[in-house]
Design an enzyme around this catalytic site. Sequence first.
Site, mmCIF file in Angstrom:
data_model
loop_
_atom_site.group_PDB
_atom_site.id
_atom_site.type_symbol
_atom_site.label_atom_id
_atom_site.label_comp_id
_atom_site.label_asym_id
_atom_site.label_seq_id
_atom_site.Cartn_x
_atom_site.Cartn_y
_atom_site.Cartn_z
ATOM 1 N N HIS A 42 -27.462 -8.906 3.381
ATOM 2 C CA HIS A 42 -26.379 -10.029 2.903
ATOM 3 C C HIS A 42 -25.185 -9.435 2.589
ATOM 4 O O HIS A 42 -24.509 -9.425 1.569
ATOM 5 C CB HIS A 42 -26.843 -10.701 1.769
ATOM 6 C CG HIS A 42 -26.321 -12.083 1.822
ATOM 7 N ND1 HIS A 42 -25.740 -12.798 0.533
ATOM 8 C CD2 HIS A 42 -26.269 -13.184 2.589
ATOM 9 C CE1 HIS A 42 -25.217 -13.958 0.957
ATOM 10 N NE2 HIS A 42 -25.732 -14.263 2.037
ATOM 11 N N HIS A 90 -28.312 -11.112 -10.079
ATOM 12 C CA HIS A 90 -28.579 -10.830 -8.699
ATOM 13 C C HIS A 90 -30.004 -11.297 -8.164
ATOM 14 O O HIS A 90 -30.378 -12.482 -8.463
ATOM 15 C CB HIS A 90 -28.141 -9.268 -8.452
ATOM 16 C CG HIS A 90 -28.185 -8.758 -7.021
ATOM 17 N ND1 HIS A 90 -28.077 -9.700 -5.857
ATOM 18 C CD2 HIS A 90 -28.025 -7.491 -6.496
ATOM 19 C CE1 HIS A 90 -27.869 -8.863 -4.680
ATOM 20 N NE2 HIS A 90 -28.031 -7.617 -5.002
ATOM 21 N N VAL A 141 -27.354 -21.959 -15.231
ATOM 22 C CA VAL A 141 -28.503 -22.198 -14.795
ATOM 23 C C VAL A 141 -28.876 -21.215 -13.451
ATOM 24 O O VAL A 141 -28.037 -21.231 -12.440
ATOM 25 C CB VAL A 141 -28.642 -23.752 -14.165
ATOM 26 C CG1 VAL A 141 -29.991 -24.577 -13.478
ATOM 27 C CG2 VAL A 141 -28.042 -24.681 -15.385
ATOM 28 N N PHE A 183 -28.462 -21.183 -8.814
ATOM 29 C CA PHE A 183 -27.431 -21.902 -8.547
ATOM 30 C C PHE A 183 -26.098 -20.932 -8.682
ATOM 31 O O PHE A 183 -25.862 -20.087 -9.493
ATOM 32 C CB PHE A 183 -27.162 -23.063 -9.398
ATOM 33 C CG PHE A 183 -28.099 -24.304 -9.353
ATOM 34 C CD1 PHE A 183 -27.944 -25.220 -8.538
ATOM 35 C CD2 PHE A 183 -29.384 -23.980 -10.082
ATOM 36 C CE1 PHE A 183 -29.083 -26.239 -8.163
ATOM 37 C CE2 PHE A 183 -30.569 -25.182 -9.612
ATOM 38 C CZ PHE A 183 -30.182 -26.130 -9.067
ATOM 39 N N HIS A 223 -22.801 -19.077 -6.072
ATOM 40 C CA HIS A 223 -22.868 -17.821 -5.481
ATOM 41 C C HIS A 223 -21.379 -17.082 -5.347
ATOM 42 O O HIS A 223 -20.504 -18.012 -5.545
ATOM 43 C CB HIS A 223 -23.246 -17.811 -3.789
ATOM 44 C CG HIS A 223 -23.601 -16.783 -3.454
ATOM 45 N ND1 HIS A 223 -22.977 -15.951 -2.743
ATOM 46 C CD2 HIS A 223 -24.900 -16.150 -3.325
ATOM 47 C CE1 HIS A 223 -23.308 -14.990 -2.326
ATOM 48 N NE2 HIS A 223 -24.790 -14.976 -2.434
ATOM 49 N N ARG A 242 -28.766 -19.885 3.393
ATOM 50 C CA ARG A 242 -30.209 -19.698 3.468
ATOM 51 C C ARG A 242 -30.850 -20.578 2.953
ATOM 52 O O ARG A 242 -32.277 -20.692 3.237
ATOM 53 C CB ARG A 242 -30.535 -18.071 2.952
ATOM 54 C CG ARG A 242 -29.600 -16.999 3.468
ATOM 55 C CD ARG A 242 -29.578 -15.832 2.656
ATOM 56 N NE ARG A 242 -28.883 -15.974 1.362
ATOM 57 C CZ ARG A 242 -28.617 -15.177 0.561
ATOM 58 N NH1 ARG A 242 -29.104 -13.921 0.591
ATOM 59 N NH2 ARG A 242 -27.973 -15.540 -0.673
ATOM 60 N N ASP A 289 -32.547 -18.113 -3.833
ATOM 61 C CA ASP A 289 -33.450 -17.592 -5.109
ATOM 62 C C ASP A 289 -34.210 -18.859 -5.543
ATOM 63 O O ASP A 289 -35.200 -18.996 -6.027
ATOM 64 C CB ASP A 289 -32.852 -16.955 -6.162
ATOM 65 C CG ASP A 289 -32.527 -15.455 -5.813
ATOM 66 O OD1 ASP A 289 -33.118 -15.001 -5.019
ATOM 67 O OD2 ASP A 289 -31.352 -15.154 -6.300
HETATM 68 N N1 COA Z 1 -24.985 -22.474 -13.709
HETATM 69 C C1 COA Z 1 -23.804 -23.236 -14.716
HETATM 70 N N2 COA Z 1 -22.520 -22.877 -14.321
HETATM 71 C C2 COA Z 1 -22.275 -22.124 -13.248
HETATM 72 C C3 COA Z 1 -23.320 -21.343 -12.494
HETATM 73 C C4 COA Z 1 -24.713 -21.784 -12.756
HETATM 74 N N3 COA Z 1 -25.579 -21.077 -11.901
HETATM 75 N N4 COA Z 1 -22.741 -20.575 -11.622
HETATM 76 C C5 COA Z 1 -21.360 -20.672 -11.881
HETATM 77 N N5 COA Z 1 -21.186 -21.505 -12.715
HETATM 78 C C6 COA Z 1 -19.823 -22.019 -13.325
HETATM 79 C C7 COA Z 1 -19.325 -20.833 -14.193
HETATM 80 O O1 COA Z 1 -19.587 -20.870 -15.618
HETATM 81 C C8 COA Z 1 -17.950 -21.000 -14.078
HETATM 82 O O2 COA Z 1 -17.460 -22.183 -14.878
HETATM 83 P P1 COA Z 1 -15.970 -21.954 -15.444
HETATM 84 O O3 COA Z 1 -15.043 -22.075 -14.579
HETATM 85 O O4 COA Z 1 -16.088 -23.463 -16.327
HETATM 86 O O5 COA Z 1 -16.148 -20.885 -16.564
HETATM 87 C C9 COA Z 1 -17.648 -21.483 -12.602
HETATM 88 O O6 COA Z 1 -19.037 -21.816 -12.275
HETATM 89 C C10 COA Z 1 -17.215 -20.399 -11.710
HETATM 90 O O7 COA Z 1 -18.221 -19.251 -11.598
HETATM 91 P P2 COA Z 1 -17.869 -17.662 -11.723
HETATM 92 O O8 COA Z 1 -18.657 -17.346 -12.800
HETATM 93 O O9 COA Z 1 -16.675 -17.433 -11.611
HETATM 94 O O10 COA Z 1 -18.718 -17.384 -10.416
HETATM 95 P P3 COA Z 1 -19.150 -15.623 -10.186
HETATM 96 O O11 COA Z 1 -18.727 -15.596 -8.972
HETATM 97 O O12 COA Z 1 -18.555 -14.815 -11.054
HETATM 98 O O13 COA Z 1 -20.722 -15.941 -10.292
HETATM 99 C C11 COA Z 1 -23.026 -15.915 -9.872
HETATM 100 C C12 COA Z 1 -21.705 -16.079 -9.444
HETATM 101 C C13 COA Z 1 -24.037 -15.963 -8.749
HETATM 102 C C14 COA Z 1 -22.803 -14.695 -10.808
HETATM 103 C C15 COA Z 1 -23.173 -17.040 -10.957
HETATM 104 O O14 COA Z 1 -22.843 -18.205 -9.968
HETATM 105 C C16 COA Z 1 -24.524 -17.039 -11.603
HETATM 106 O O15 COA Z 1 -24.480 -16.553 -12.643
HETATM 107 N N6 COA Z 1 -25.550 -17.599 -10.967
HETATM 108 C C17 COA Z 1 -26.834 -17.839 -11.531
HETATM 109 C C18 COA Z 1 -27.485 -16.411 -11.367
HETATM 110 C C19 COA Z 1 -28.080 -16.536 -9.874
HETATM 111 O O16 COA Z 1 -28.713 -17.518 -9.420
HETATM 112 N N7 COA Z 1 -28.004 -15.641 -9.099
HETATM 113 C C20 COA Z 1 -28.402 -15.297 -7.751
HETATM 114 C C21 COA Z 1 -27.290 -15.209 -6.871
HETATM 115 S S1 COA Z 1 -27.709 -15.070 -5.239
#
Ligand code: COA
Length: 374
Positions: A186, A221, A255, A258, A260, A269, A311
């Site tokens: 990826h 991740h 959560v 959810f 990316h 995917r 995931d």
């Molecule tokens: N649940 C709730 N809110 C979420 C979220 C989630 N899974 N993912 C993003 N958001 C929200 C953030 O809180 C943020 O809100 P805000 O603007 O009000 O503060 C907004 O969406 C933007 O997200 P951001 O944190 O800037 O995205 P990022 O690029 O830094 O983070 C991840 C990406 C993957 C780290 C993030 O979506 C996450 O933590 N997901 C859950 C872990 C996960 O499933 N990881 C596997 C990735 S393949």
Amino acid sequence: MSEEVKKGLMGIVVDETTISQVMPEINSLTYRGYKVQDLCEKCSFEEVAYLVLNGELPKSKELKKFITEERKNRGLSKQILSDIKNMPKKAHPMDVVRTAVSLMGLEDKDTKNNSPKANMKKAMRIFAQTPTAVAAYFRARKGKKFIQPNKKLSYSENFFNMMFGKVPNKEIVKAFDVSMILYAEHSFNVSTFTARTITSSLSDIHGAITGAIASLKGPLHGGANEAVMYMFKQIKKPEKAEKWINNALDKKKVVMGFGHRVYRSGDSRVPTMKKYFLRVAELKKNTAYPKMYKILEKIMLQRKNIHPNVDYPCGPTYHLMGIDTDFFTPIFVMARITGWSAHIIEQHAANKLIRPLSKYKGSEHREVLSLNIR
Ligand code: COA
């Protein structure tokens, strides 16, 4: 020189790659130019592993040779098997697999050789041996005897056999194979970038993969596939899902499964993995998880406009296959070894030490005062 801080390297292009392309605008992902969805439907994981590592899909003879090599290299030394057996039963399996790959590096005859040929050989050995290490700990932790790898079985069949002593039906094996294809590569995600960063100092492949495993463990991740399952277990029943997710969002909780960093309108995917998850649930006569899946997915979209990532369907799929939750991310490791190895070889081929800058915001220059007047 610009002092602008790009936190999380967001939006920064750090190098070129020929391995995969993530196209968030069209929700697409290709490995070496092939759509990942097509690879899932038309290829085995072994064919895709060959593609990721070598750049082309194998011809029949090449595949045969690759499969023979993989099957030949599955065995672990007595020393490593005994080390795994003696590891603490409460250790996280990701820490065990990280240690196991590090141990493989101690024994590998090519550890000091970073040539592309030696790296490819080492990549093959790590690729073939890691499932054996994962399964060995899975059984050791339960007090069960180790099952030797079986050369007559495919990569995925053999993994199931080493874990459970039997191979499930073809559709379950295919669903697992698909998850491995989807997890294989990826682009410059955090673990791959970690592997490339370690490689950039001209360190070796075992060290780079060990570091990548540590990075993949984190819940933002790879660790998310485990976290999704813990969430499903906590919710317990589909009837409780709506209240649970609304409550989590009201409390501004993240959560798992959810969102990316790159895909903002859906992970390419997910549709494929979701299809296989639903089929596995059907085969296992489970209706609760698909219901729960749909409720959480719907509310996350309605309230936050955030889509599931890969995931999300992988977590419950592995659970329904009988795999312990804390083994989900080690399985992701098994697949991603192909992508990491390809990136390590690519980094070596056109290396530049990775060394970003930082903006200093600590104390002003000051003098060291003697102890009695500080
Ligand atoms: N649940 C709730 N809110 C979420 C979220 C989630 N899974 N993912 C993003 N958001 C929200 C953030 O809180 C943020 O809100 P805000 O603007 O009000 O503060 C907004 O969406 C933007 O997200 P951001 O944190 O800037 O995205 P990022 O690029 O830094 O983070 C991840 C990406 C993957 C780290 C993030 O979506 C996450 O933590 N997901 C859950 C872990 C996960 O499933 N990881 C596997 C990735 S393949």
